[in-house]
Design an enzyme around this catalytic site. Sequence first.
Site, PDB file in Angstrom:
ATOM      1  CB  ILE A   1      27.422 -18.076  -1.577  1.00  0.00           C
ATOM      2  CG1 ILE A   1      27.025 -16.738  -2.181  1.00  0.00           C
ATOM      3  CG2 ILE A   1      27.730 -18.907  -2.562  1.00  0.00           C
ATOM      4  CD1 ILE A   1      28.341 -15.883  -2.526  1.00  0.00           C
TER       5      ILE A   1
ATOM      6  CB  ILE B   1      26.064 -23.172  -5.412  1.00  0.00           C
ATOM      7  CG1 ILE B   1      27.668 -23.140  -5.602  1.00  0.00           C
ATOM      8  CG2 ILE B   1      25.455 -21.967  -6.061  1.00  0.00           C
ATOM      9  CD1 ILE B   1      28.165 -21.774  -5.026  1.00  0.00           C
ATOM     10  CE  LYS B   2      19.970 -20.374   0.503  1.00  0.00           C
ATOM     11  NZ  LYS B   2      19.747 -19.592   1.881  1.00  0.00           N
ATOM     12  CB  ILE B   3      19.728 -23.340  -7.461  1.00  0.00           C
ATOM     13  CG1 ILE B   3      21.112 -23.667  -7.539  1.00  0.00           C
ATOM     14  CG2 ILE B   3      18.969 -23.380  -8.390  1.00  0.00           C
ATOM     15  CD1 ILE B   3      21.991 -22.638  -8.077  1.00  0.00           C
TER      16      ILE B   3
END
Length: 326
Positions: A98, A129-131
């Site tokens: 996400i 976690i997408k960054i």
Amino acid sequence: MYIDEIRFSLWLDFLEREFILKDFQKVIEQYKITGATSNPAIFKEAILKSPAYQEQLQTLQDKDPKGKYEALAIKDIQMAADVLKPLYEKGDDGFVSIEVDPRLAHDAQGTIKEAKRLYDQIGRDNVMIKIPVTPAGCEAIEELVASGIHVNATLIFSPYQARECLDAMERGSRKNPDGYKVLSVFVSRFDRKLDPILQSKDLPTGKVGIMNAAKIYNMITKRDIPKTRTLFASTGVKGSAYPAHYYISNLVAPDSVNTAPLHTIEAFAEDGDPKPKLPIQQEEIDQFFTMLKAHEIDMKQVYHDLLQEGLKAFEEAFEAILQELK
């Protein structure tokens, strides 16, 4: 894993609530999918077009638009993570990703705060976690890796971005080696942008995205950071210039992941070529980019433009969701 011998995985670049409930498990088994990815554009299509979210929305009337979005997205991620949990527990990927609010792409502390909050609220070990890989994003990636959070570093177009991201991951890993990490290298957008120009110069088309991905793959492999893999993203084909499985077939590589829409995965399973295509020798890659430079293709400008376009597209998709949820 799709090909156990070389640790090559296929992840599904799609989530939608009814699909998760009815078809996700079946698709995982049929196509040996071991993970899933999402982004603001995917959630925009799901939330704004599917009736599956209406019941939960009725319980969220007291929340602001972002609160509504997060509640819907978190529920989907939790459900997908639960479906994928058996794969995670046996060490066969099992991750779902996400993305943080794309408006935070240049705000390191805001990204860190939101990423940790989302991770805690989702409450599943197999969440990434997408960054986005901006300077601020790299600062956040280092902190999240050091905190043991699994990270999907996204919107990587240039070798420079990849190097900065790897540096951040390496620093974070020294403090905490436990988290899994993927670097999402975007592929097809290069060819959609450059093919018309290359065609006008009588140069080969459909190669820039693959050769650039191969270059970054070599960098990631050489660094050999524990629990870190290349993820090839943006591998769907738009239009009929290439077979639907084109970018998966041409990027089968040891210790890598390819995330793609379901129809692309179906095409690969039916008619793709699973033989490894990477690594490509660095000399061949360098010759290719020297050739582009000789024909006045400014890759630095292309990298810059594609990153800005990618950041803008995700931000616009996110804003569209929030407008609709007001």
